[in-house]
Motif scaffolding. Structure first.
Motif, PDB file in Angstrom:
ATOM      1  N   CYS A 132       0.855  -1.185   0.000  1.00 56.89           N
ATOM      2  CA  CYS A 132       0.000   0.000   0.000  1.00 56.89           C
ATOM      3  C   CYS A 132       0.889   1.232   0.000  1.00 56.89           C
ATOM      4  N   GLY A 183      -2.360   5.052   3.540  1.00 55.59           N
ATOM      5  CA  GLY A 183      -1.543   3.864   3.307  1.00 55.59           C
ATOM      6  C   GLY A 183      -1.649   2.873   4.460  1.00 55.59           C
ATOM      7  N   CYS A 215      -5.057   1.196   4.386  1.00 48.64           N
ATOM      8  CA  CYS A 215      -5.045   0.183   3.327  1.00 48.64           C
ATOM      9  C   CYS A 215      -4.353  -1.086   3.810  1.00 48.64           C
ATOM     10  N   ALA A 216      -3.176  -0.934   4.418  1.00 49.35           N
ATOM     11  CA  ALA A 216      -2.416  -2.090   4.900  1.00 49.35           C
ATOM     12  C   ALA A 216      -3.181  -2.833   5.993  1.00 49.35           C
ATOM     13  N   LYS A 266      -5.947  -4.876   4.480  1.00 48.82           N
ATOM     14  CA  LYS A 266      -5.436  -6.091   3.837  1.00 48.82           C
ATOM     15  C   LYS A 266      -5.073  -7.140   4.883  1.00 48.82           C
TER      16      LYS A 266
END
Length: 56
Positions: free
Chosen positions: A9, A33, A36-37, A40
Motif C-alpha cells: 500500500c 496507506g 489500506c495495509a 489487507k
C-alpha cells in the motif's frame, strides 16, 4: 489468496514536507496507506482463520 492482497500500500513518498500544507498532505497520504495495509491484514486474517475474532 488474491494477488492484490500481497501488493504494498502506498504511503507518503514525496520529499520532506517544508510547509504546513505539505505536512498535512503527507500525514493524510500516510494515514491512507496504513488504513489500506490494515484492511489487507484483516482480510488475510479472515482468509487464514475464518473464525478469528480479529476485526481490524
Amino acid at each position: 489468496m488474491p494477488a492484490d492482497l500481497l501488493q504494498a500500500c502506498a504511503g507518503y513518498t514525496g520529499p520532506l514536507p517544508q510547509t504546513e500544507g505539505q505536512m498535512s498532505d503527507a500525514l493524510i497520504a500516510e494515514a491512507r496507506g496504513r488504513s489500506c495495509a490494515n484492511g489487507k491484514l484483516a482480510t488475510v486474517a479472515d482468509i487464514l482463520n475464518p473464525s478469528s475474532p480479529f476485526e481490524g
